[in-house]
Design an enzyme around this catalytic site. Sequence first.
Site, PDB file in Angstrom:
ATOM      1  N   CYS A  95      74.259  26.372  19.176  1.00 59.46           N
ATOM      2  CA  CYS A  95      73.945  26.099  17.830  1.00 59.46           C
ATOM      3  C   CYS A  95      73.201  24.647  17.922  1.00 59.46           C
ATOM      4  O   CYS A  95      73.391  23.863  19.220  1.00 59.46           O
ATOM      5  CB  CYS A  95      75.287  26.562  17.061  1.00 59.46           C
ATOM      6  SG  CYS A  95      75.964  28.462  16.546  1.00 59.46           S
ATOM      7  N   ARG A 125      66.273  25.521  20.510  1.00 61.55           N
ATOM      8  CA  ARG A 125      68.116  25.845  20.384  1.00 61.55           C
ATOM      9  C   ARG A 125      68.538  27.033  20.170  1.00 61.55           C
ATOM     10  O   ARG A 125      68.618  27.832  20.586  1.00 61.55           O
ATOM     11  CB  ARG A 125      68.902  24.662  20.245  1.00 61.55           C
ATOM     12  CG  ARG A 125      68.983  23.806  20.696  1.00 61.55           C
ATOM     13  CD  ARG A 125      69.835  22.984  20.424  1.00 61.55           C
ATOM     14  NE  ARG A 125      71.349  23.343  20.866  1.00 61.55           N
ATOM     15  CZ  ARG A 125      72.212  22.666  22.109  1.00 61.55           C
ATOM     16  NH1 ARG A 125      71.120  21.780  22.680  1.00 61.55           N
ATOM     17  NH2 ARG A 125      73.439  23.783  21.845  1.00 61.55           N
ATOM     18  N   TRP A 153      73.403  29.706  15.195  1.00 66.88           N
ATOM     19  CA  TRP A 153      72.892  30.970  16.200  1.00 66.88           C
ATOM     20  C   TRP A 153      74.173  31.642  15.916  1.00 66.88           C
ATOM     21  O   TRP A 153      75.678  31.412  16.367  1.00 66.88           O
ATOM     22  CB  TRP A 153      72.350  30.459  17.433  1.00 66.88           C
ATOM     23  CG  TRP A 153      71.685  31.743  17.956  1.00 66.88           C
ATOM     24  CD1 TRP A 153      70.687  31.973  18.073  1.00 66.88           C
ATOM     25  CD2 TRP A 153      72.849  33.150  18.936  1.00 66.88           C
ATOM     26  NE1 TRP A 153      70.918  33.281  19.267  1.00 66.88           N
ATOM     27  CE2 TRP A 153      71.528  33.450  19.072  1.00 66.88           C
ATOM     28  CE3 TRP A 153      74.163  33.190  19.373  1.00 66.88           C
ATOM     29  CZ2 TRP A 153      72.353  34.903  20.099  1.00 66.88           C
ATOM     30  CZ3 TRP A 153      74.649  34.019  19.465  1.00 66.88           C
ATOM     31  CH2 TRP A 153      73.577  35.123  20.613  1.00 66.88           C
ATOM     32  N   ASN A 205      79.744  24.571  17.166  1.00 69.80           N
ATOM     33  CA  ASN A 205      78.964  25.039  18.063  1.00 69.80           C
ATOM     34  C   ASN A 205      79.997  25.678  19.175  1.00 69.80           C
ATOM     35  O   ASN A 205      80.746  25.391  20.081  1.00 69.80           O
ATOM     36  CB  ASN A 205      77.804  24.367  18.749  1.00 69.80           C
ATOM     37  CG  ASN A 205      76.973  25.127  19.917  1.00 69.80           C
ATOM     38  OD1 ASN A 205      76.767  26.224  20.099  1.00 69.80           O
ATOM     39  ND2 ASN A 205      76.991  24.481  20.785  1.00 69.80           N
ATOM     40  N   GLY A 206      80.226  27.576  19.613  1.00 74.71           N
ATOM     41  CA  GLY A 206      81.181  27.996  20.328  1.00 74.71           C
ATOM     42  C   GLY A 206      81.656  29.003  19.866  1.00 74.71           C
ATOM     43  O   GLY A 206      81.089  29.232  18.724  1.00 74.71           O
ATOM     44  N   GLU A 214      60.461  37.473  35.829  1.00 77.96           N
ATOM     45  CA  GLU A 214      59.583  36.901  34.708  1.00 77.96           C
ATOM     46  C   GLU A 214      58.743  36.850  34.389  1.00 77.96           C
ATOM     47  O   GLU A 214      58.576  36.242  33.193  1.00 77.96           O
ATOM     48  CB  GLU A 214      58.866  35.272  36.012  1.00 77.96           C
ATOM     49  CG  GLU A 214      59.349  34.157  35.291  1.00 77.96           C
ATOM     50  CD  GLU A 214      60.582  33.507  34.001  1.00 77.96           C
ATOM     51  OE1 GLU A 214      60.208  32.754  33.406  1.00 77.96           O
ATOM     52  OE2 GLU A 214      61.613  34.438  34.385  1.00 77.96           O
ATOM     53  N   LYS A 234      58.920  37.392  30.298  1.00 74.44           N
ATOM     54  CA  LYS A 234      58.492  35.889  29.413  1.00 74.44           C
ATOM     55  C   LYS A 234      57.846  37.310  28.312  1.00 74.44           C
ATOM     56  O   LYS A 234      57.752  36.418  26.594  1.00 74.44           O
ATOM     57  CB  LYS A 234      57.170  35.725  30.398  1.00 74.44           C
ATOM     58  CG  LYS A 234      57.677  34.586  30.889  1.00 74.44           C
ATOM     59  CD  LYS A 234      57.863  33.463  30.264  1.00 74.44           C
ATOM     60  CE  LYS A 234      60.144  33.159  29.963  1.00 74.44           C
ATOM     61  NZ  LYS A 234      60.564  32.823  31.044  1.00 74.44           N
ATOM     62  N   GLU A 263      60.252  38.145  24.994  1.00 73.61           N
ATOM     63  CA  GLU A 263      60.700  37.307  24.840  1.00 73.61           C
ATOM     64  C   GLU A 263      60.161  36.946  23.846  1.00 73.61           C
ATOM     65  O   GLU A 263      61.076  36.605  22.721  1.00 73.61           O
ATOM     66  CB  GLU A 263      61.110  35.747  25.999  1.00 73.61           C
ATOM     67  CG  GLU A 263      62.163  35.841  26.743  1.00 73.61           C
ATOM     68  CD  GLU A 263      63.141  34.836  27.682  1.00 73.61           C
ATOM     69  OE1 GLU A 263      63.593  34.215  27.875  1.00 73.61           O
ATOM     70  OE2 GLU A 263      61.078  33.735  28.152  1.00 73.61           O
ATOM     71  N   HIS A 321      60.779  55.424  42.592  1.00 72.73           N
ATOM     72  CA  HIS A 321      61.718  55.812  42.490  1.00 72.73           C
ATOM     73  C   HIS A 321      61.956  56.000  40.506  1.00 72.73           C
ATOM     74  O   HIS A 321      62.889  55.862  40.215  1.00 72.73           O
ATOM     75  CB  HIS A 321      62.482  55.466  42.410  1.00 72.73           C
ATOM     76  CG  HIS A 321      62.112  54.806  44.313  1.00 72.73           C
ATOM     77  ND1 HIS A 321      62.946  56.076  45.123  1.00 72.73           N
ATOM     78  CD2 HIS A 321      61.526  54.166  45.076  1.00 72.73           C
ATOM     79  CE1 HIS A 321      62.747  56.206  45.944  1.00 72.73           C
ATOM     80  NE2 HIS A 321      61.532  54.965  46.559  1.00 72.73           N
ATOM     81  N   LYS A 377      67.604  28.963  23.284  1.00 76.04           N
ATOM     82  CA  LYS A 377      67.843  27.647  24.284  1.00 76.04           C
ATOM     83  C   LYS A 377      67.997  27.189  25.192  1.00 76.04           C
ATOM     84  O   LYS A 377      67.798  27.738  26.176  1.00 76.04           O
ATOM     85  CB  LYS A 377      67.019  26.705  24.481  1.00 76.04           C
ATOM     86  CG  LYS A 377      66.230  25.406  25.329  1.00 76.04           C
ATOM     87  CD  LYS A 377      64.868  26.109  26.200  1.00 76.04           C
ATOM     88  CE  LYS A 377      63.763  25.450  27.376  1.00 76.04           C
ATOM     89  NZ  LYS A 377      62.954  26.290  27.300  1.00 76.04           N
TER      90      LYS A 377
END
Length: 612
Positions: free
Chosen positions: A2, A27, A74, A100-101, A485, A489, A492, A508, A607
């Site tokens: 948030c 964010r 969020w 926020n939390g 990575e 990406k 995401e 495997h 973020k």
Amino acid sequence: MCGIVGYIGYREAWPVIIKGLKRLEYRGYDSAGIAIAGDNGQYIYKKAGKVAALEDFAAKLDQSGNAGMGHTRWATHGEPSDRNAHPHLSNNGALAIIHNGIIENYAILKEELLERNHQFESDTDTEILIHLIEEIQQIEHLELDRAVQLALQRVSGAYAIVIMDRNAPDCLIAARKGSPLVIGVGVEEYFIASDATPIVEYTKNVIYLNDNEIALIRPHSLLIKHQDDVIQTPMIQELELKLELLEKAGFDHFMLKEIFEQSRTVRDCMRGRIYPETGEVRLGGIKAFAKKLENIDRIIIVACGTSWHAGLVGEYLIEEYARIRVEVEYASEFRYRNPIITEKDVVIAISQSGETADTIAAIELAKTRGATILGICNVIGASIPRLTHAGVYTHAGPEIGVASTKAFTAQVTALTLIAFYMAQHKGTLTTSKLIELLTELDAIPGKIQETLKSSQLIKQVAENMKDASNCLFLGRGSDFPVALEGALKLKEISYIHAEGYPAAEMKHGPIALIDADMPVVFIATKNSSYEKVISNIQEVKARKGQVIAIVTQGDTEVKKMADYCIEIPGTNEAFLPLLATIPLQLLSYYIAVMRNCDVDQPRNLAKSVTVE
């Protein structure tokens, strides 16, 4: 997560808050709201969706007032909706809060309040907190700041909050524990925000609130107290952030801009730290611990997401060059077992924002066991640099795109420097070898620039891959974290399911997925595992898989087999991750654009993950 913005002073609050919320859009959020203390009372406007939707909703409504606060939510408790958007009101409507939390014991508190006839309008944990504050204030006949203190003592979890009182419009109250909060100090005005990006336009002077501190903010005064009521003397710091770094600078998206900035940001991370002509690395941030680093048993790297992938690259580098045993842990898992940590261990915590909740919790656990904690962070003044014993800033500048790009290469650069620094002090590398390695490292920014010239070819590959439902990324050695990575990406920002594996692990299990519709991205650079990777490529082609390969310039073997080859300049194996990552970032970016995805603000992501 948030985003929080607050203002009190002589300006109209609404424009400051709206602009601030737009600065915080990176964010990640699903709704937005603003409360204004105006001449005719307290106005609250909130709306599910983007800040622009809130702006349109309130365009013809009264926005006047010199104090206010805004929030981007969020969702944690309750679905995204108008009624769950912040701000939330107390039972009598006099108090408003943004938060926020996560309030972990909200259910118990809510049950108690319901028994005392409180009525709730939302599904959020935040509304419980403001009702609790109001009740304590009324029953105990207290000033609001004291009621906030007592209420927060009953709360379990993390929070950064701002509170307004309809009956005292000339004061904002802010508090934090476990979630970041910054106060900007102007002339007869103050600003509040989750980070410095909404503030830098108005003032360079900021105060970073510490855990368990409460601030009473008026246009002409600021008072900060600890929860035990002891008045604190705040340290005012000067921001190094430049406003122009928060703009797109002609690029279509922040992510694309940040990909193309990496030649500069890697150079900035090395600046003043490497001396190729003498084979020397200087890291002033950890100089005081140089002797300690010569005699440690083990390094534990803790991080989350992209930072964890950087940590895996660091593991290869530190073990190869400094000959110290390294373990890389998910910070989110590290704290929930009983890890064996001693005073002979060094813990390296990696976080772009410096506010990652799980990484902070891992640091606090390691400190109780006597370990030395080093931090790798991008944001000066963030929580992690203040919690660690020493560390290295990456100096990548603000990263606005939610999907991390330049932060990753800066973190890998910082870990490379740490590996060479420890090798230098332990004597595991000769001066001549360090001169050779640092000379090549000094050339990497130019080679990143050269790699970026492949963007048109990468667009063509993206066109071929954009309709895929799944994708595999494979690599060996230090190219394996690059594969992880690359897969992260792609998933995401394009919402294509993608997985990264060590190339040898394909047999495997993952090989069962390969058919003509499965793109497989190989990081097939000329490293010590090159011949083995060629065998893996042949196995995929035998099953009609599509092969996209990241190869070293001049490669001829892989070109005979792959459907597409994207070249990167040749370099020492230690630095291949810094170059091989760049095409994968561009590939993910172009695929997401072609699929009409929101590149800079992908769905459901934030973020900075400031809650567990």
